[in-house]
Enzyme design. Structure first.
Site, PDB file in Angstrom:
ATOM      1  N   ARG A 148       0.861  -1.179   0.000  1.00 21.00           N
ATOM      2  CA  ARG A 148       0.000   0.000   0.000  1.00 21.00           C
ATOM      3  C   ARG A 148       0.897   1.229   0.000  1.00 21.00           C
ATOM      4  NH1 ARG A 148      -3.887   1.920   5.049  1.00 21.00           N
ATOM      5  NH2 ARG A 148      -2.369   3.553   5.489  1.00 21.00           N
ATOM      6  N   TYR A 160      -2.899  10.967   7.152  1.00 19.48           N
ATOM      7  CA  TYR A 160      -3.172   9.589   7.551  1.00 19.48           C
ATOM      8  C   TYR A 160      -2.282   8.661   6.707  1.00 19.48           C
ATOM      9  CZ  TYR A 160      -5.646   9.119   3.166  1.00 19.48           C
ATOM     10  OH  TYR A 160      -5.939   9.071   1.833  1.00 19.48           O
ATOM     11  N   ASP A 210      -5.157   3.791   0.243  1.00 16.46           N
ATOM     12  CA  ASP A 210      -6.255   4.061   1.182  1.00 16.46           C
ATOM     13  C   ASP A 210      -6.670   5.522   1.040  1.00 16.46           C
ATOM     14  OD1 ASP A 210      -8.035   4.166   3.268  1.00 16.46           O
ATOM     15  OD2 ASP A 210      -6.631   3.452   4.807  1.00 16.46           O
ATOM     16  N   HIS A 212      -9.218   6.685   2.827  1.00 11.64           N
ATOM     17  CA  HIS A 212      -9.592   6.989   4.224  1.00 11.64           C
ATOM     18  C   HIS A 212     -10.817   7.895   4.328  1.00 11.64           C
ATOM     19  CE1 HIS A 212      -8.518   7.053   8.553  1.00 11.64           C
ATOM     20  NE2 HIS A 212      -7.792   6.001   8.230  1.00 11.64           N
ATOM     21  N   GLU A 236      -9.222   2.062  -1.206  1.00  8.87           N
ATOM     22  CA  GLU A 236      -9.890   1.722   0.054  1.00  8.87           C
ATOM     23  C   GLU A 236     -10.683   2.913   0.576  1.00  8.87           C
ATOM     24  OE1 GLU A 236      -7.107   0.126   2.841  1.00  8.87           O
ATOM     25  OE2 GLU A 236      -8.212   0.939   4.541  1.00  8.87           O
ATOM     26  N   GLU A 262     -13.640  -1.307   7.234  1.00 12.87           N
ATOM     27  CA  GLU A 262     -12.873  -1.409   8.488  1.00 12.87           C
ATOM     28  C   GLU A 262     -13.603  -0.791   9.669  1.00 12.87           C
ATOM     29  OE1 GLU A 262      -9.222   0.660   7.222  1.00 12.87           O
ATOM     30  OE2 GLU A 262      -9.692   2.234   8.630  1.00 12.87           O
ATOM     31  N   ARG A 283     -13.783  -5.292   4.247  1.00  9.45           N
ATOM     32  CA  ARG A 283     -12.658  -5.153   5.178  1.00  9.45           C
ATOM     33  C   ARG A 283     -13.059  -5.262   6.648  1.00  9.45           C
ATOM     34  NH1 ARG A 283      -7.969  -3.414   4.788  1.00  9.45           N
ATOM     35  NH2 ARG A 283      -8.097  -1.569   6.116  1.00  9.45           N
ATOM     36  N   GLU A 339      -4.481  -7.206   5.622  1.00  8.69           N
ATOM     37  CA  GLU A 339      -3.590  -6.091   5.959  1.00  8.69           C
ATOM     38  C   GLU A 339      -2.653  -6.527   7.082  1.00  8.69           C
ATOM     39  OE1 GLU A 339      -5.571  -2.593   7.427  1.00  8.69           O
ATOM     40  OE2 GLU A 339      -3.753  -1.373   7.292  1.00  8.69           O
ATOM     41  N   TRP A 402     -12.135  12.183   8.992  1.00  3.37           N
ATOM     42  CA  TRP A 402     -10.733  11.778   9.141  1.00  3.37           C
ATOM     43  C   TRP A 402     -10.583  10.350   8.647  1.00  3.37           C
ATOM     44  CZ3 TRP A 402      -7.745   8.007  11.618  1.00  3.37           C
ATOM     45  CH2 TRP A 402      -6.337   8.207  11.493  1.00  3.37           C
TER      46      TRP A 402
HETATM   47  C1  CS2 Z   1      -6.184   2.518   8.313  1.00  6.94           C
HETATM   48  C2  CS2 Z   1      -6.026   2.443   9.792  1.00  6.94           C
HETATM   49  O1  CS2 Z   1      -5.019   0.477   8.231  1.00  6.94           O
HETATM   50  C3  CS2 Z   1      -5.834   1.196   7.670  1.00  6.94           C
HETATM   51  O2  CS2 Z   1      -6.328   0.937   6.601  1.00  6.94           O
HETATM   52  O3  CS2 Z   1      -7.366   2.990   7.822  1.00  6.94           O
HETATM   53  O4  CS2 Z   1      -4.695   2.772  10.035  1.00  6.94           O
HETATM   54  C4  CS2 Z   1      -6.934   3.307  10.655  1.00  6.94           C
HETATM   55  O5  CS2 Z   1      -6.714   4.661  10.419  1.00  6.94           O
HETATM   56  C5  CS2 Z   1      -6.661   2.977  12.087  1.00  6.94           C
HETATM   57  O6  CS2 Z   1      -6.805   1.612  12.298  1.00  6.94           O
HETATM   58  C6  CS2 Z   1      -7.576   3.746  13.020  1.00  6.94           C
HETATM   59  O7  CS2 Z   1      -7.449   3.270  14.306  1.00  6.94           O
HETATM   60 MG    MG Z   2      -7.984   2.045   6.051  1.00  4.20          MG
END
Ligand code: CS2
Ligand code: MG
Length: 402
Positions: A148, A160, A210, A212, A236, A262, A283, A339, A402
């Protein structure tokens, strides 16, 4: 009949905060479950200690499905991350116990291996494009088959997905860190650095990215279209997934595969995404989506629609969740990818696991149960350390996803 005699909740911060449930039966068998919800740890610890542990004492630990239904339907208030994480911890601990009682690793109880190992993706990142490219080279050399790629957007400071030290840790403040965001700057920049990764390293590995939750559906459609020739494994969380319908719009415009889930916690949260084939990878995780019992239900639904799995596996999921994920990933027919980010040394002083990594694939040994041990004494050296995830603000000061 063996009964549940004790259920203890541990909150510790070996490298980062983790909430751990340990269930002990009247026969002295123990099972472990992860109950970590990044930035909201104590809410789950209380849900467990104050509301679930009293309901577990005296029950038959072998009745995993019945206990799951009792905790889910019995609460009356359904779904949501706190509830589903607490139920997950109980569920995973009971699978661990069942495996130990049977003398079998959990993946054998789930039907046995469907594959020799579990392909993972690692996290390459950098503060700028050259450092990102160096990081990709490092992971290519280590034999990862999927990577990634994330880097900060110029002018916006940190972002992020970008590591500061050895390990990516977004929860970094005793109050939330407020970070600037510009969708325009991101949309101009991200496709260019993903292109540079392909130009430098070619197409002989899977490339992931990602988003996000940062884009609106039409922005996500534009992004997906602009990177189609880069053949991403997935984009993602292109848009927040509460509105499952939003993905229909993205789908109409681009063939870039989509992954989400996620932050989703139940089969109901992903039902339309799956049954209408609006995503390619789901996910959801063992820890935030109700444990092995419920995750399997989600993955089975996904299999009917050719949606593959791609469970979240950041370091805020404890080594218990990683092991549980590998047991599930080894068995499900529609596995896609897992992941993976290694935990820091402090974390591994508290959790002992038998998960191994070789050529970008995870595997585990035939130890009964999950194959994880929790060192309570070592954990005492790492007291809970309150931390929040950041908050994003647009350049005009308003709050963004976020
Ligand atoms: C992220 C995470 O791994 C990922 O794909 O989206 O790092 C996420 O931000 C964190 O797990 C939040 O706790
Ligand atoms: Mg993520």
């Amino acid at each position: 009949m063996s009964t549940i005699e004790r259920a203890e909740v541990f909150v510790a911060s070996p490298g980062r905060n983790f909430v751990t449930l340990r269930i002990t039966t009247s026969d002295g068998v123990t099972g472990l479950g992860d109950a970590t919800l990044n930035g909201r740890e104590l809410a789950v610890a209380s849900y467990l200690r104050d509301h679930l542990v009293p309901l577990l004492i005296g029950r038959d630990p072998a009745r995993i499905e019945d206990i799951w239904q009792f905790l889910y339907k019995g609460a009356y208030w359904r779904r949501g991350p706190v509830t589903m994480t607490a139920i997950a911890a109980v569920d995973v601990a009971l699978w661990d116990i069942k495996g130990k009682v049977a003398g079998l690793p959990v993946y054998q109880l789930l039907g046995g291996r469907s594959r020799d190992g579990v392909m993972v993706y690692s996290h390459a990142s950098g503060t700028d494009v050259p450092s990102l490219l160096d990081d990709v080279a490092k992971f290519r050399d280590q034999g990862y088959q999927a990577i990634r790629a994330q880097t900060g957007v110029p002018g916006l400071g940190g972002s992020y997905g970008v590591r500061k030290g050895e390990v990516y840790e977004p929860a970094n403040g005793s109050l939330p860190d407020e970070q600037p965001w510009s969708t325009e700057a991101y949309l101009d920049f991200a496709p260019t650095y993903l292109r540079e990764v392909r130009e430098k390293f070619g197409y002989g590995f899977h490339l992931l990215h990602d988003v996000h939750h940062r884009l609106t559906p039409i922005e996500a459609a534009r992004f997906g279209k602009s990177v189609e020739d880069l053949r991403l494994f997935w984009m993602e969380d292109p848009t927040p997934a509460e509105n499952q319908e939003a993905f229909r719009l993205i789908r109409r415009h681009t063939t870039t595969p989509i992954a989400t889930g996620e932050i989703l916690n139940s089969i109901w949260d992903v039902k339309d995404l799956i049954t209408e084939q609006l995503i390619d990878y789901v996910r959801t995780t063992v820890v935030h989506a109700g444990g092995i019992t419920h995750l399997r239900r989600i993955f089975d639904l996904a299999a009917l629609y050719q949606v593959r799995t791609g469970s979240h596996g950041a370091t805020d999921l404890s080594p218990i969740s990683l092991a549980a994920a590998v047991h599930v990933d080894l068995t499900v027919p529609n596995f896609g990818i897992q992941e993976y980010m290694p935990h820091v040394a402090e974390t591994m002083q508290v959790f002992r696991t038998n998960v191994t990594l070789k050529n970008g694939m995870l595997d585990l040994s035939d130890e009964p149960g999950l194959g994880v041990e929790y060192d309570e004494k070592a954990a005492e050296r790492f007291p809970y350390d309150p931390k929040y995830l950041p908050v994003a603000r647009r350049l005009d000061g308003s709050v963004h996803d976020w």
